[in-house]
Enzyme design. Structure first.
Site, short mmCIF file in Angstrom:
data_model
loop_
_atom_site.label_atom_id
_atom_site.label_comp_id
_atom_site.label_asym_id
_atom_site.label_seq_id
_atom_site.Cartn_x
_atom_site.Cartn_y
_atom_site.Cartn_z
N ARG A 97 -45.50 -19.08 6.73
CA ARG A 97 -44.05 -19.27 6.87
C ARG A 97 -43.34 -19.13 5.53
O ARG A 97 -43.63 -19.85 4.58
CB ARG A 97 -43.76 -20.64 7.49
CG ARG A 97 -42.26 -20.84 7.76
CD ARG A 97 -41.99 -22.15 8.48
NE ARG A 97 -40.57 -22.28 8.78
CZ ARG A 97 -39.67 -22.76 7.92
NH1 ARG A 97 -40.04 -23.18 6.72
NH2 ARG A 97 -38.39 -22.82 8.26
N LYS B 272 -30.04 -6.17 18.97
CA LYS B 272 -30.56 -6.88 20.15
C LYS B 272 -31.72 -7.78 19.73
O LYS B 272 -32.89 -7.49 19.98
CB LYS B 272 -30.98 -5.86 21.22
CG LYS B 272 -31.08 -6.48 22.61
CD LYS B 272 -31.10 -5.41 23.68
CE LYS B 272 -31.38 -5.93 25.07
NZ LYS B 272 -30.46 -6.94 25.57
N ARG C 72 -31.66 2.66 21.10
CA ARG C 72 -31.12 1.37 20.64
C ARG C 72 -32.20 0.52 19.98
O ARG C 72 -31.93 -0.19 19.01
CB ARG C 72 -30.47 0.62 21.79
CG ARG C 72 -29.73 -0.63 21.31
CD ARG C 72 -28.95 -1.30 22.41
NE ARG C 72 -29.82 -1.76 23.47
CZ ARG C 72 -29.40 -2.20 24.65
NH1 ARG C 72 -28.11 -2.26 24.92
NH2 ARG C 72 -30.25 -2.61 25.57
N GLU D 237 -18.09 -10.53 25.33
CA GLU D 237 -18.95 -10.04 26.43
C GLU D 237 -19.50 -11.24 27.17
O GLU D 237 -19.17 -12.38 26.86
CB GLU D 237 -20.07 -9.16 25.86
CG GLU D 237 -20.93 -9.88 24.82
CD GLU D 237 -21.96 -8.98 24.15
OE1 GLU D 237 -22.40 -7.99 24.75
OE2 GLU D 237 -22.34 -9.31 23.01
N TYR E 91 -35.61 -6.87 21.06
CA TYR E 91 -36.15 -6.62 22.40
C TYR E 91 -35.32 -5.58 23.12
O TYR E 91 -34.22 -5.22 22.70
CB TYR E 91 -36.24 -7.92 23.20
CG TYR E 91 -34.93 -8.46 23.75
CD1 TYR E 91 -33.97 -9.04 22.93
CD2 TYR E 91 -34.65 -8.39 25.12
CE1 TYR E 91 -32.77 -9.54 23.46
CE2 TYR E 91 -33.47 -8.89 25.66
CZ TYR E 91 -32.53 -9.46 24.82
OH TYR E 91 -31.36 -9.95 25.33
N1 PDD Z 1 -29.14 -8.14 28.32
N2 PDD Z 1 -24.54 -7.82 26.20
C1 PDD Z 1 -25.54 -8.68 25.98
C2 PDD Z 1 -25.29 -9.85 25.11
C3 PDD Z 1 -26.80 -8.48 26.58
O1 PDD Z 1 -27.79 -9.34 26.34
C4 PDD Z 1 -26.99 -7.35 27.42
C5 PDD Z 1 -28.31 -7.06 28.07
C6 PDD Z 1 -25.90 -6.48 27.62
C7 PDD Z 1 -26.01 -5.24 28.48
O2 PDD Z 1 -26.80 -4.26 27.84
P1 PDD Z 1 -27.64 -3.20 28.70
O3 PDD Z 1 -26.67 -2.52 29.60
O4 PDD Z 1 -28.20 -2.28 27.68
O5 PDD Z 1 -28.67 -3.99 29.45
C8 PDD Z 1 -24.70 -6.74 26.98
C9 PDD Z 1 -30.46 -7.93 28.86
C10 PDD Z 1 -30.48 -7.25 30.17
C11 PDD Z 1 -31.23 -9.24 28.85
O6 PDD Z 1 -31.09 -9.95 27.87
O7 PDD Z 1 -31.97 -9.53 29.80
#
Ligand code: PDD
Length: 284
Positions: A99, A147, A51, A179, A32
């Site tokens: 599945r 992601k 990304r 993070e 996503y």
């Molecule tokens: N999350 N680290 C993690 C684990 C994240 O899920 C996100 C973003 C970030 C920051 O990435 P970016 O600057 O590209 O948004 C770092 C999004 C916003 C979410 O899951 O809603």
């Protein structure tokens, strides 16, 4: 009534139906992106597009549409829903199939879903108040730079933080902060240096992080990309987070330790203002 995008169509949200056999549902086999909208325009669309391709590639998934088609789809969602400020959520799955742990045959149509969330981003009350953070173990898998929609552990960590009276959790692996549950993390040391974790599989390579680091350089701050411990964070002069949607938000306490005088710090405030200034200038 919200209009969403599903597999080539714009539909009222209640008419957007996805198969229970979808591998996004059965295996979290999906990636996503979240892109912010201000003044009806998209922040860092190309960063998110790049990304997305990287995440898809790492999971050996196809790229379901080209950049211009994706941009047009995002813009249509913004205009059809009259979004001035908010988010666009995009999810791409490997599609629906009986599945099986093995991937479905090549050519199985991928599922592409996107929706808007109207939300004030610039006037965020947390920017004035700051966030309280607690640390928890990072029990996610090892490819945090992809992601994926496997968000159960970050969701559990967020709830653990709320249960401890905090706003969010910072995740700790091998004694070092990776993070936040959905954001990148920064501290400011006593001699004014900004420290943020270096890029690796341990963290998501935030699109906002990249923009914030460019802002920091422009404003003349010294920057170091390295890991830091929860103890170093607890004793930092200030701290903050970044993500699409939050931009930059100050942190005012970590594990009950008040940072500085307990108010949002000047570095976080300056970076938030600069980020918003640049985003307004460059959004498309
Ligand atoms: N999350 N680290 C993690 C684990 C994240 O899920 C996100 C973003 C970030 C920051 O990435 P970016 O600057 O590209 O948004 C770092 C999004 C916003 C979410 O899951 O809603």
């Amino acid at each position: 009534m919200r209009v969403v995008y599903l597999n080539g169509s714009f539909l009222p949200e209640e008419e957007a139906l996805i198969s229970p056999f979808d591998r996004g549902f059965l295996f979290a086999d999906a990636v996503y992106e979240v892109t912010s909208v201000i003044e009806g325009r998209l922040i860092d669309f190309d960063g998110h597009w790049e990304r997305l391709q990287r995440s898809l590639g790492m999971l050996k998934m196809g790229v379901p549409m080209d950049r211009d088609t994706l941009l047009d789809m995002h813009r249509q969602l913004v205009s059809r829903n009259g979004i001035d400020e908010g988010l666009i959520y995009l999810q791409v799955t490997r599609g629906a199939a009986d599945r099986d742990f093995a991937f479905p045959p090549e050519g199985t149509p991928q599922t592409v879903f996107a929706m808007t969330q109207a939300k004030g981003l610039i006037d965020n009350p947390v920017a004035k108040k700051g966030m309280k953070i607690v640390t928890v173990d990072d029990l996610r898998w090892d490819l945090c730079d992809v992601k994926t929609v496997q968000l159960l552990y970050p969701s559990l960590a967020k709830m653990a933080a709320k249960g401890r009276g905090a706003d969010d959790a910072w995740l700790v692996r091998d004694g070092l902060v990776t993070e936040g549950t959905s954001n990148n993390t920064y501290i400011v040391t006593d001699d004014g240096e900004i420290v943020t974790r270096d890029l690796s599989h341990a963290i998501l390579h935030g699109i906002t992080r990249k923009a914030v680091l460019a802002c920091a350089e422009r404003l003349g701050y010294r920057l170091v990309e390295r890991a830091f411990t929860p103890e170093e964070a607890e004793g930092a002069r200030e701290a903050f987070i970044s993500s699409a949607g939050t931009f930059v938000l100050p942190v005012v306490s970590i594990n009950g330790h008040t940072l500085g005088n307990g108010a949002p710090g000047p570095v976080a405030e300056a970076l938030r203002a600069e980020y918003i200034r640049v985003a307004r200038e460059t959004a498309i």
